[in-house]
Design a protein around this motif. Structure first.
Motif, PDB file in Angstrom:
ATOM      1  N   SER A  49     -63.227 -12.708  -7.541  1.00  0.00           N
ATOM      2  CA  SER A  49     -62.241 -12.026  -8.381  1.00  0.00           C
ATOM      3  C   SER A  49     -61.024 -11.623  -7.554  1.00  0.00           C
ATOM      4  O   SER A  49     -61.118 -11.329  -6.371  1.00  0.00           O
ATOM      5  N   GLN A  90     -58.138 -10.276  -2.623  1.00  0.00           N
ATOM      6  CA  GLN A  90     -59.519 -10.668  -2.852  1.00  0.00           C
ATOM      7  C   GLN A  90     -60.270 -10.621  -1.527  1.00  0.00           C
ATOM      8  O   GLN A  90     -59.666 -10.547  -0.452  1.00  0.00           O
ATOM      9  N   MET A 131     -66.433  -8.241 -12.388  1.00  0.00           N
ATOM     10  CA  MET A 131     -65.105  -7.975 -11.835  1.00  0.00           C
ATOM     11  C   MET A 131     -65.182  -6.982 -10.685  1.00  0.00           C
ATOM     12  O   MET A 131     -64.171  -6.624 -10.098  1.00  0.00           O
ATOM     13  N   PRO A 158     -65.285 -12.508 -17.692  1.00  0.00           N
ATOM     14  CA  PRO A 158     -65.571 -12.435 -16.261  1.00  0.00           C
ATOM     15  C   PRO A 158     -67.069 -12.666 -16.048  1.00  0.00           C
ATOM     16  O   PRO A 158     -67.908 -12.084 -16.735  1.00  0.00           O
TER      17      PRO A 158
END
Length: 193
Positions: free
Chosen positions: A39, A82, A128, A184
């Motif tokens: 994510s 990330q 997430m 997600p």
């Protein structure tokens, strides 16, 4: 007895993280990135999710970027962050993040006790990296639903989080691919072979 030992193990990981890292915000950010390393998010989203100032988040992101634990990529006016999967501590931090929320325990229990599981996915908020208190799982395979509900209730007490599960056969999962792509998600377990 085994549950008490495992619960102490999770508490030890949480205490270890807070003993090494004095910033609670930094721990939240690390959990966010290492729970789901695929994510990406940006500063204002983290600020909103954690209900803290963007300056506080920026400071932590700068420290984590400086240590190469996270990477950044500029896209227009936004900088996306990330987890750095190439960092030598990446596997350990991912494992610690899963231990803190207890997902590793839930999946291990489900796999060993509930029948023929082919794949397990973490969905929505936890996918997430958001620890919202509700763990959404998608399980594919032939699963004993009675035992799944019983095990989920026990795991919820142990983890202090609600567990919602969606169970599908392989053919149902094939038809669910379009819906899954819009949510997600990430694969947390797959049967070998």
């Amino acid at each position: 007895m085994s549950n008490k030992i495992e619960h102490k193990g999770i508490a030890m990981v949480q205490n270890l993280l807070s003993g090494i890292i004095h910033s609670k915000l930094k721990i939240k950010i690390l959990m966010r990135f290492f729970l789901n390393p695929d994510s990406k998010t940006y500063l204002r989203q983290l600020s909103s999710d954690f209900d803290v100032s963007s300056n506080a988040v920026r400071s932590e992101l700068n420290h984590l970027s400086g240590s190469d634990l996270i990477i950044s990529e500029k896209d227009g006016r936004k900088i996306w962050y990330q987890a750095n999967k190439k960092h030598p501590l990446f596997p350990e931090l991912g494992s610690m993040a899963k231990k803190v929320i207890g997902v590793d325990h839930v999946i291990e229990s489900i796999i060993t006790r509930l029948g023929n599981i082919e794949e397990a996915y973490l969905l929505d908020d936890y996918a997430m990296g958001k620890d919202t208190g509700i763990i959404d799982l998608l399980l594919i395979g032939d699963i004993d639903n009675f035992h799944l509900h019983d095990l989920s209730r026990k795991a919820e007490r142990y983890l202090k989080r609600k567990i919602r599960h969606l169970v599908m056969s392989r053919s149902e999962f094939t038809g669910f691919q379009t819906d899954l792509a819009s949510r997600p998600h990430f694969l947390i377990w797959k049967a070998k072979g």
